[in-house]
Design an enzyme around this catalytic site. Sequence first.
Site, PDB file in Angstrom:
ATOM      1  N   GLN A  78      43.393  45.626  33.285  1.00  0.00           N
ATOM      2  CA  GLN A  78      42.531  44.443  33.321  1.00  0.00           C
ATOM      3  C   GLN A  78      43.233  43.306  34.062  1.00  0.00           C
ATOM      4  OE1 GLN A  78      39.521  44.333  31.188  1.00  0.00           O
ATOM      5  NE2 GLN A  78      39.001  42.491  32.298  1.00  0.00           N
ATOM      6  N   PHE A  79      43.162  43.314  35.403  1.00  0.00           N
ATOM      7  CA  PHE A  79      43.841  42.276  36.177  1.00  0.00           C
ATOM      8  C   PHE A  79      43.271  40.892  35.911  1.00  0.00           C
ATOM      9  CE2 PHE A  79      40.285  42.913  39.012  1.00  0.00           C
ATOM     10  CZ  PHE A  79      40.114  41.687  39.640  1.00  0.00           C
ATOM     11  N   THR A  80      42.039  40.814  35.430  1.00  0.00           N
ATOM     12  CA  THR A  80      41.415  39.503  35.208  1.00  0.00           C
ATOM     13  C   THR A  80      42.061  38.724  34.066  1.00  0.00           C
ATOM     14  OG1 THR A  80      39.681  40.438  33.793  1.00  0.00           O
ATOM     15  CG2 THR A  80      39.199  40.246  36.164  1.00  0.00           C
TER      16      THR A  80
END
Length: 149
Positions: A78-80
Amino acid sequence: MRIVVQRASKGRVLVDEQVTGEIGRGFVLLVGVTHEDTEKDADYLAEKIMGLRIFEDAGGKMNLSLLDVEGAILSVSQFTLYGDCRKGRRPNFMEAARPEQANRLYEYFNEKLRSLGARVETGVFGAMMDVELVNDGPVTLLLDSKKNF
């Protein structure tokens, strides 16, 4: 590394309508990696997660770990989690690690969890995923290796 830990009664990930990972009771982890993260960060968080006592015992107190309840982990990249929303209305993702670094550390983290005794299911790194979970409690925790060392 930043990880959102969600105690779940079940969870699954679909990519192109195909299930890539599915668990019953356990943790759904949303895993974010930033530029400075190393294997030390992954080791710290894997050990912390495996030791978390956030499942209820017979007396209704959060006293049991994932291993105590024979739970599993659904780990989703989950890069966000490194989105910066302080300026404007569109998040800036400059703090997220580049995909090759993030994927390497994400895979290392999952292997570390396995080495500590967890059954780990995953999504697909970099793919558009549908993540389903039933949050049990709800119990949700935010862990950040830079704030915990």
